[in-house]
Every structure is written in C-alpha cells, then in structure tokens.
Design an enzyme around this catalytic site. Structure first.
Site, mmCIF file in Angstrom:
data_model
loop_
_atom_site.group_PDB
_atom_site.id
_atom_site.type_symbol
_atom_site.label_atom_id
_atom_site.label_comp_id
_atom_site.label_asym_id
_atom_site.label_seq_id
_atom_site.Cartn_x
_atom_site.Cartn_y
_atom_site.Cartn_z
ATOM 1 C CG HIS A 124 94.102 47.716 24.340
ATOM 2 N ND1 HIS A 124 93.413 47.119 25.225
ATOM 3 C CD2 HIS A 124 95.433 47.381 24.514
ATOM 4 C CE1 HIS A 124 94.252 46.416 25.994
ATOM 5 N NE2 HIS A 124 95.506 46.506 25.755
ATOM 6 C CB CYS A 500 101.994 41.347 10.538
ATOM 7 S SG CYS A 500 102.723 43.183 10.777
#
Length: 786
Positions: A124, A500
């Site tokens: 994250h 992506c």
C-alpha cells in the site's frame, strides 16, 4: 544499468538529439535507442545534492527497498494525525509506520517521505507513494516501531528526530541533507516526442497510459505524456477523511436498508470524483476499475479494537464496530471477498458505480467535452462472472438512459483467469493484466510480507535474479500473459489488451510485454516518460516500425532543425506538435522574439533563446536587426533587451492576425485561471509579508507552510494550463517551467518563489498571465486582474 549522473545523461541526450537533427550522424531511431530509458527518471525526482559525487549525508541507519524514487528530509512522525499536525505547523516530516493503510492516506499526503518496516514494492505504501511522487522506503526489517519510537541497531529515535531517505536506493540516514532536482535538457522533450511518433507508427501502435485515481493525478499524468488512464482505482477515491466512513458503512452493514443508504451516499460522492477525472482526461480513454477493496485495508484494525475492549474503552458504537470487524475478518483477505466477489455479496454496488460514472459522462458532455470510458471488472476467474457483471452494467445503462455503448472488460489478476483467457475473451471487450496480483498469486508470495526479508535473501542467494514485483517474471508470470494473449485473440481477434501492473513501467518488462503483443501499458504517472521511451525502443528492436515511416520521422526532424517547415505565424500560437521552434522560419522567429519580449518586459538573449528553443546566435542576430528597425533597445549595463513602442506596435499588428484563431479555445479555461490568480497573489503577499512586516525568512516553519500552499495551488493549476495547451501547444512549456521552479523551491532555493528575473514561480506565472492577456486581447485594467 549503472547509475548515470544527471550531468552525463543530459550531455548524452543533447548529443543524440543534435546529431540526429543535423541529418547524417545518427538517425532518429538510433538517437532514441541510444538513451537508456530507466535513467531519465533522474530528472523526475529530487536527489541528494552531490549524489554520485560524494553527497553529504548523515549516518546510514539501514538499507531496505527503494519503493518510490526521490530524496526526502524531514522530522520523524509515527501517525497520520501527527503528520497532519506537523504539516499544518509548516514542518517537513517523514511518516514512519510498520505498514500503511487507507487510514494513513491524509498523513501520507502531508509528508515529504514514507518509511515502513514491512511491505514490498507493491505494498500500500509503495503504490500510493509512487502515484503521488512521494519518496518511499519500505520493508525496512531492521527497524522496529513502537510507542512513538523508532529503533534500529544502537539507535533509538524519538518523534521530531530529523532523518533522510532515498527512495531510489532504499537508504535511510540519521540527520538532514541538502536535496535538489536535476533539470532535464530541452532536448529530452524532443527525444520523447520522437519516441511517441515511433510508437504511433508501429504496425500495431502501442500507447502508454497512467494509473491515476483523481483529477490532480490525471492532469499530471497527461502533462507527463500519458495517452489515457489504464487503471482508475475507484476504491482510492474513498481514502479521504470524509469518504472512508462511507465505504466502511457499506462493508460492515448487514441490514439491506442500511446498505441501500450507504450505496446512495457513495453514488453522489463517486459522480463528483468521476467528473473531475473525465475533465482532466478530456478526449483520452479512461479505464475505470470497479470497487476492489481487500476488506482488511478498509476496516478498522481488529487488534486495536480488541485492546480497547479489554481496557473498557469501547462504547456501544465501538462494540458494534468490533462485532462487525470480527464477522468480516478474513485470514487471507487478499484472496478473500474482493473484486467482483464484492459485487456478488453486495447487490447493487457495481450498478451504483456505473450509474455514477455514466451520469458524470453526461455532465462533462454537456460542457462540450469528449469523455471516453471503459468499465473493468476486477479479479474475475470465470466467464460466468463476466456475464453476470455485464448484466449489472446493462442495468445501470438502462437506469440512466445512456445511449452509447459501454465497453466492459476483465482484469486478469489470477492464474486461472489467464488460463481461461480464450473463454473470457468471448464475453469481454478488453483485457487488462493486473501484474501485481498475478505475480503474487503465481509465486504464492504475499507482496506485503516477502519484500523485507524473503526476497532480499533470495536475491543474495541467487535464487531470484530480480524482485518479481519490480521487474516482471518473464518465465512464469510472463508465460501466463503470453499464452493468454494468444488464446484471447484466437477467440476474439479484435480484443484490446493492456497491462496496468506497476512492472509495466520497468523498461525490461515493457519490452517483454510489447513482444507479447499488448496494445497499451499503464504505470504510475512519474514512470510515464520512462515507459514512452522504453516502448519505442522495444518496437524498434522488434522491427515493428517500417523503414518508410522511420524515414518520414527522420525527415521531419531534420527539416525542423533546418527551418524548412512550411507554416506561418499560427504555428507559434497554435503550435503544431513541436515544443521548441529551433527550425522556425524568419517570420515565425521574428514574431516569437517580439511576443516573448512583450510578455517578459525585459530579457537577456539567453532567456529568449531558452524560451523560444532557437539558437542563441540566431536570437542575437535578430535582436541586432531589431535595434536598426527601432523595435527594441539594449541596456548594456545589465545585458537586457526591451521592446520599444514601434516594436510593440508591430507586434500588435502581427498579433491581430493570429489571436482570433485561438481566443475561443483559451477562454474555456481562463475563468478558472483567474480564480487561481487571486489565490496566487494572496499567497505571494503572505510569502513576502508576515503580519504586515517584511518576511525575513527566519522562520522555516512559516515558509514551509507557504511552499505547501503553493504546491496545492500548482496542482490545481495543471487542469486550466492543460486546457490552454490544447489550444496553444507551446503553453506546455509553462507547465514544465512552473514545475521546475517549484521543485527548486521545495529543494531550498527560496528565491524561486517570488524572485525577479530568475525564472521564479512568480516570474513564470506572470509571463503566463501576460501571454493570455495578449492573445485574448484582455483589458487588465477593466478586468482587475493585475
């Protein structure tokens, strides 16, 4: 590739471009291949001053994973709340956490750098920091963080201790250090433009998009050359303080009426976010991934609630929250209830998101824009899921009476999805490989856990050659991708295929993906320039650009250098595609010098050459001729040139034949610019004056707070300036020059705020405003926009 200094790289780029433009020593293709793609990142991020030549830094505390490049210096803080408070007080901080969660996002935004003891290159902290261009070091396993203390070896650091981090090398230092950002040579824009033309000229063109989740990121990605958004993560729209409770309310609710209320609140918030992104990416494709939150990232921490319960600190609402978190707790949340599975267990959720998207499309279309949207379904593993998801999209289309066709695609993130790609292609309009999760699930490596200890040991032992989360594993994961592409096109020849995952921004990975035949790659905004160059180099290596097309690109480059373009004054206003005008005709060059002098007021010949992109010798020759015509004068004592009344009159005559062609386009974004101009003037006053007295810059906290305000205003200005550049492409130079001034200011050069005649932010902003005034024929006195 060994680290190349900014000075050496700039020299290499200048040499390659100039030798190609001369038309004999190098072809355009040879010039593009000559420059190492990965190296140009040095111009996008700050480094320690003197880096590579003995930069002065403190004691090395540890070396971990460089997850987001750039150098940062600041005081240690250990919570998002502390980061926000320190930023409000004008302090520069480094946020240190064991690992970050969506709860930390506001604190991360307020920090100069991020440091975590856990996590890897796709954690994250790493993903969010790269998206925002914030330096980050993660997986620092030698560090322990507890009770607002950071312990590493014999060092125990309290909050407020100054440290420095290098997000490229992964080094963490005790104490401060000077940082700066290397300025890219003007020739880099030319080189990247050649790379863009090569990509567009391939047998099957390959575009470069960006992963962006809000309008500011989208505008910045476009500025860096992105041709669309390949991954818009809708869950990231809810990381703000006022949005996160909405997602939690939806996830933790088990009553249908409460879920419906939460969905309604999310829909209005989502529509506003979509409108901003669609506006920033007007005319370019946006792939919107529907909600994909691993539940543990959005729920309150179970351990914290359990401790609070044991201490008797929970009220009725807290106990209800704890019960919901326990009910939803998952042992393996990354492979739990997320992606399309969330749409199955929370009926109406995905329909809401599509409605919000299509309503946003309708709003921006009414504003005269041309949005291009695609809907992507995350974590699919079977064609049955795609068929169900398509019915959700159809329901939303019908609900808002949307008349156009909406492309619906699958995000391939699991080995099973790759293995059944042929069948999935029958019910999908496009594919996008999510290589972060695909790597995690293929290796059975937890990307949040293996980065700090396991992967470094594997690299040292030679069991891995590269971190597979940084550079794509071409043997295992790569085989899944290659075979999936082949199978998909066997059943659906027209399917569009993209990638992506963050590895797409790695040059070696991009080369492999081009070989697999993908149509586009998408990466963090700050890696877009690297990808633009890397993909072009791969296409050239594979022989996918014909000699005829390469010759045409080369001829255009040479003719631009030799002044053979057949265009008039309008090329300098409406732009063509060249960012610089080294090959301008005499008439074009004359107008550009006159226009620049009118905007600047006073300027040296060097500055005129820098802004116009023309040779200094040619500028000096033209200025001498203008003295003879009485158009300008030279102030020898300061080596400044100034436009005289006859020159202004001649400029006005030339301008009348040009401005009318562009005024309407510029007026679209001009009102927003005027609003920002008011904010900018107020900020400049507060930088120069403090409580009515002259600011002597003796209080670093006060100045740091003003610089942070300027950064926010700069980010807000990218959209209107981008709008100006759509009409007048040379306005892109203002974006680059403003960004350069701000970077130098953030690096400690105080004069780059409001300094005079030094390329300061104020100097460039005023030039931009005056340029608009001239082209729009604005009466500043009547408008009151001084």
């Amino acid at each position: 590739m060994s680290h190349m200094s900014a000075k050496s790289l700039a020299a290499l780029i200048k040499d390659a471009v100039q030798r190609a433009q001369i038309g004999g020593e190098l072809t355009v293709a040879e010039a593009v291949v000559l420059v190492p793609a990965a190296a140009i990142g040095i111009f996008l991020h700050a480094t320690f001053t003197g880096d590579g030549d003995g930069a002065e830094r403190g004691v090395l505390l540890t070396t971990a994973i460089g997850a987001s490049p750039g150098a940062a210096v600041g005081e240690l803080v250990f919570s998002a709340e502390a980061a926000l408070e320190a930023a409000d007080a004008g302090k520069s901080v480094i946020l240190a956490r064991t690992e970050t969660t969506p709860d930390d996002v506001l604190g991360m935004q307020s920090s100069r750098g991020i440091l975590t003891s856990r996590g890897g290159i796709t954690s994250h902290a790493a993903v969010v920091a790269r998206g925002w261009g914030i330096p980050a070091v993660v997986g620092a396993g030698e560090i322990s963080i507890a009770e607002d203390l950071l312990c590493v070896g014999e060092h125990v650091l309290a909050a407020g201790t100054e440290i420095a981090i290098d997000g490229r090398t992964g080094e963490v230092f005790l104490g401060g250090a000077a940082i700066s950002t290397a300025e890219a040579p003007a020739e880099l824009e030319t080189l990247l433009e050649w790379a863009d033309r090569i990509r567009a000229s391939a047998d099957v063109p390959v575009t470069v998009r960006a992963n962006a989740d809000n309008s500011a990121d989208a505008a910045h990605a476009r500025h860096l050359g992105a041709q669309g958004i390949g991954l818009c993560r809708t869950e990231h729209m809810f990381l703000a303080e006022d949005r996160l409770p909405l997602v939690r309310r939806l996830i933790m609710s088990d009553a249908p009426y409460e879920e419906r209320a939460a969905v309604a609140d999310l829909e209005s918030a989502q529509q506003a976010d979509f409108e901003g992104i669609l506006t920033a990416m007007d005319g370019l494709p946006i792939t919107v991934r529907l909600l994909d939150p691993p539940l543990h990232e959005f729920l309150p921490q179970l351990e914290r609630l359990v401790v609070a319960e044991a201490l008797g600190q929970l009220d009725d609402a807290g106990r209800a929250e704890l019960a919901a978190v326990r009910r939803l707790h998952e042992v393996n949340p990354m492979i739990g209830t997320r992606g399309v599975r969330l749409g199955v267990v929370k009926p109406g959720l995905y329909q809401m998101q599509v409605r919000a998207l299509l309503r946003a499309v309708a709003v921006v279309v009414a504003q005269g824009r041309k949005p291009m949207v695609e809907v992507m379904i995350p974590l699919v593993i079977d064609p049955a899921e795609m068929r169900l998801a398509r019915t959700w999209v159809a329901e939303a289309v019908a609900a808002v009476h949307f008349e156009d066709t909406v492309a619906v695609g699958a995000m391939l993130e699991t080995p099973r999805a790759a293995l059944v790609a042929g069948d999935l292609a029958k019910v999908s309009d496009f594919f996008s490989f999510g290589t972060n999760d695909l790597t995690q699930l293929t290796f059975a490596f937890s990307r949040d856990d293996v980065g700090s200890k396991l992967i470094p040991e594997y690299l040292r032992a030679g069991l891995l050659q590269r971190d597979p989360f940084d550079s794509l594993d071409q043997i295992g994961v790569g085989r899944l991708i290659r075979d999936a592409c082949t199978d998909a096109r066997a059943t659906n020849p027209t399917i569009k295929i993209g990638v992506c995952g963050e590895q797409a921004g790695d040059p070696e990975s991009a080369k492999f993906l081009v070989a697999c035949g993908v149509d586009y790659i998408s990466c963090s905004p700050y890696r877009v320039p690297i990808a633009r160059l890397a993909v072009a180099q791969a296409l050239l290596e594979f022989g996918r650009v014909s000699e005829d097309r390469l010759s045409a690109i080369g001829e255009q480059a040479v003719s631009t250098k030799d002044g053979k373009r057949e265009s008039g004054d309008d090329a300098l206003v409406t732009g063509g595609t060249q960012p610089h005008y080294a090959g301008a005709s005499d008439d074009e060059a004359e107008f550009l010098v006159l226009h620049t002098l009118r905007i600047k007021g006073f300027a040296t010949a060097d500055v005129l050459a820098e802004i116009s992109g023309m040779d200094l010798s040619r500028i000096q020759s033209m200025l001498s001729a203008m003295i003879e015509t009485g158009w300008c004068r030279h102030i020898a004592a300061r080596d400044l040139w100034h436009l005289l009344p006859p020159g202004k009159e001649h400029h006005g005559e030339r301008l009348q034949g040009i401005a009318g062609m562009v005024a309407d386009g510029l007026r679209v974004s001009y009102p927003r610019f005027l609003d920002l101009n008011v904010e900018f003037k107020d900020l400049c006053n507060r930088w120069q004056l403090r409580d009515g007295d002259t600011n002597d810059h003796s209080d670093p906290e006060y100045d740091t707070a003003r610089v942070a305000e300027l950064r926010a205003l700069h980010d807000a200005s990218l959209s209107p300036i981008g709008g100006f550049a759509e009409t007048v492409p040379r306005f892109e130079s203002y974006e680059r020059r403003l960004a350069s001034s701000l970077t130098r200011l953030e690096g400690g050069e105080a004069r780059m705020f409001t300094g005079v005649m030094c390329g300061s932010y104020h100097d460039v902003w005023m030039e931009l405003h005056e340029d608009l005034v001239q082209l729009l024929g604005v009466d500043r006195h009547a408008e009151g926009s001084y």
